[in-house]
Design an enzyme around this catalytic site. Structure first.
Site, PDB file in Angstrom:
ATOM      1  N   PRO A  87       0.958  -1.189   0.110  1.00  0.00           N
ATOM      2  CA  PRO A  87      -0.016   0.110  -0.165  1.00  0.00           C
ATOM      3  C   PRO A  87       0.926   1.344   0.060  1.00  0.00           C
ATOM      4  CG  PRO A  87      -0.944  -1.515   1.579  1.00  0.00           C
ATOM      5  CD  PRO A  87       0.589  -2.084   1.201  1.00  0.00           C
ATOM      6  N   GLU A  88       0.689   2.124  -0.841  1.00  0.00           N
ATOM      7  CA  GLU A  88       1.401   3.297  -0.977  1.00  0.00           C
ATOM      8  C   GLU A  88       0.463   4.518  -0.261  1.00  0.00           C
ATOM      9  OE1 GLU A  88       3.040   4.011  -4.657  1.00  0.00           O
ATOM     10  OE2 GLU A  88       3.734   2.200  -5.103  1.00  0.00           O
TER      11      GLU A  88
END
Length: 287
Positions: free
Chosen positions: A2-3
């Protein structure tokens, strides 16, 4: 992994549930994730109230009434659920229930108890408790660059940190000392929109092109956050779901496909930089 946009989407989903809520009925189902849980983790959280929820880079920070800040990193497959529903959607689906849920608690607010769970199938995420007045000097955060959506980020900042730098601009943007929170996917997307080759040395990118890049980085992240936010009412199930920004990638994951740029006849290429896949159009993104 996840960014920043995914983590920010989760933060926004947790905020109305947790801020002002008291943490009760905590349950820790295993001793560790990527690292061991903090000593007396449940005891230190029990009964505390959440005063605010912030994000620093890809970390979630919940400041507590106890004087500590509860820090969470989602790792690759970390997921928060609220009353059983996943917050946000992610490029990589992951189980969110059963044996993969490693902690849970109730958030008591306005007379209502909301169940919140945290699952992490691969257990690359981690949690910590840090005295709130020591967060900025903690090893996880000290030396981090400015937030790309904050006031400290600008073209002038990029000009300064990239001056004379021989490292390629892709890896320079991923360096958390230069900019906090940028990840592989959105750097690829930003460089494509700015028409900058990921192979060019950071120090050779002109001030004018860095001006464009700084604005584009903000736009890409805000677009992704908006896409994640728009799906909060229709959370993905445990097998993944439809609708998030990955369905609108301009270049990431499109190796061998035609460039989407107007009038461009190029084909998207993939190279590996620093052990990570880089997608770009050699025709549009020239050095």
């Amino acid at each position: 992994m996840p960014e920043l946009p995914e983590v920010e989407t989760v933060r926004r989903g947790l905020e109305p549930v947790l801020v002002g809520a008291r943490l009760t009925r905590l349950r820790q189902n295993r001793p560790d994730l990527r690292f061991p849980f903090p000593d007396r983790f449940v005891e230190r959280l029990e009964g505390g109230s959440v005063e605010r929820i912030d994000r620093r880079a890809k970390y979630l920070l919940a400041a507590l009434s106890t004087g500590e800040t509860w820090v969470t990193h989602l790792g690759m497959t970390g997921r928060f659920t609220v009353d059983g529903e996943q917050l946000g959607e992610f490029e990589e689906p992951a189980p969110i229930a059963g044996k993969h849920e490693h902690m849970s608690f109730c958030a008591l607010k306005d007379g209502r108890a909301t169940r919140v769970g945290f699952a992490d199938a691969r257990r690359f995420g981690f949690m910590g408790l840090i005295p709130t007045d020591q967060v900025e000097t903690h090893p996880w955060f000290v030396g981090m660059g400015p937030e790309p959506l904050g006031n400290g980020f600008s073209a002038a900042h990029l000009v300064e940190v990239f001056d004379g730098k021989k490292q390629n601009i892709k890896m320079s943007l991923l360096d958390q000392r230069n900019v906090a929170g940028l990840g592989n996917i959105y750097v690829c997307e930003a460089l494509y929109r700015a028409r900058i080759s990921p192979l060019i040395a950071a120090g050779k990118v002109s001030k004018a092109r860095l001006q464009t890049l700084a604005a584009v980085i903000r736009d890409v992240l805000n677009d992704a956050i908006a896409a994640g936010g728009s799906t909060l009412k229709d959370f993905a199930n445990a097998d993944g779901g439809q609708g998030y920004f990955q369905h609108r990638f301009d270049v990431y994951g499109r190796e061998g496909k035609p460039c989407l740029g107007e009038g461009c006849t190029g084909v998207v290429k993939r190279v590996v930089q620093g052990g990570r896949s880089t997608f770009y159009c050699p025709s549009c993104q020239r050095r």
